[in-house]
Design an enzyme around this catalytic site. Structure first.
Site, PDB file in Angstrom:
ATOM      1  CB  CYS A  23       2.528  10.485 -38.302  1.00 53.23           C
ATOM      2  SG  CYS A  23       1.236  10.143 -39.510  1.00 53.23           S
ATOM      3  CG  HIS A  50      -9.215  24.994 -55.809  1.00 54.07           C
ATOM      4  ND1 HIS A  50      -9.491  24.178 -56.873  1.00 54.07           N
ATOM      5  CD2 HIS A  50      -8.571  26.073 -56.317  1.00 54.07           C
ATOM      6  CE1 HIS A  50      -9.040  24.741 -57.998  1.00 54.07           C
ATOM      7  NE2 HIS A  50      -8.476  25.890 -57.679  1.00 54.07           N
TER       8      HIS A  50
HETATM    9  C1  RB5 Z   1       3.913   4.906 -36.053  1.00 49.44           C
HETATM   10  O1  RB5 Z   1       4.523   3.656 -36.184  1.00 49.44           O
HETATM   11  C2  RB5 Z   1       2.965   5.137 -37.221  1.00 49.44           C
HETATM   12  O2  RB5 Z   1       1.866   4.306 -37.089  1.00 49.44           O
HETATM   13  C3  RB5 Z   1       2.560   6.594 -37.300  1.00 49.44           C
HETATM   14  O3  RB5 Z   1       3.700   7.382 -37.439  1.00 49.44           O
HETATM   15  C4  RB5 Z   1       1.678   6.976 -38.470  1.00 49.44           C
HETATM   16  O4  RB5 Z   1       2.249   6.546 -39.672  1.00 49.44           O
HETATM   17  C5  RB5 Z   1       0.285   6.605 -38.398  1.00 49.44           C
HETATM   18  O5  RB5 Z   1      -0.492   6.871 -39.333  1.00 49.44           O
END
Ligand code: RB5
Length: 151
Positions: free
Chosen positions: A65, A98
């Site tokens: 993300c 680990h």
């Molecule tokens: C999306 O904007 C962002 O919040 C997501 O990709 C992530 O970084 C959340 O932890």
């Protein structure tokens, strides 16, 4: 090895580098999306990758993300998932050897595609086989904590 791969729009810029490295290592990819930079919700992708591992369809997972945080928190809500962000290769490998880490979480807004590829290799080439007694003892304690706290 089968590797479940998932990302949101924040992780999408790293997805190709990670997928290319998985293929280069000779492993199979189970691709759960997303496939563009259009805004989506990271828990949906973390859930798919976690379920692929828990159902036995995949051996390990990689989630991406924007920061790595959202997918990591979501994945760790599943019993049997041991996910962590690792933005250095030592941690990406040691998390497996680990701690039995089974999902590597990466931040698409934090690291470069080259770093993502290197981390993917460190994570996927590390093995939890032949762990020393002290690591097994600590993993057993993780499982005891998990059993006490997951319904
Ligand atoms: C999306 O904007 C962002 O919040 C997501 O990709 C992530 O970084 C959340 O932890």
């Amino acid at each position: 090895m089968k590797v479940a791969l998932g990302c949101d729009h924040g992780g999408f810029p790293l997805k190709k580098a990670v997928a290319d490295k998985i293929k280069q290592l000779g492993f199979e990819i189970l691709d759960f999306g997303t496939d563009s930079s259009e805004s989506v919700d990271y828990p949906d992708y973390a859930e798919k990758v976690a379920n692929a591992i828990l159902s036995g369809k995949a051996d390990r997972g990689i989630l991406i993300c924007g920061s790595g945080v959202g997918v990591c928190i979501t994945a760790n809500k599943f019993k049997g998932i041991y996910a962590s962000i690792a933005h250095d290769t030592y941690t990406a490998a040691q998390g497996v050897t680990h701690d039995n880490m089974n999902i590597l979480c990466l931040g698409g807004r934090v690291i470069s595609p080259k770093q993502a590829a290197d981390l993917t290799e460190a994570f996927l080439t590390a093995t939890a086989k032949g762990q020393e007694e002290r690591h097994l003892r600590r993993i057993k304690k993780i499982l005891e904590v998990e059993s006490k706290n997951f319904k």
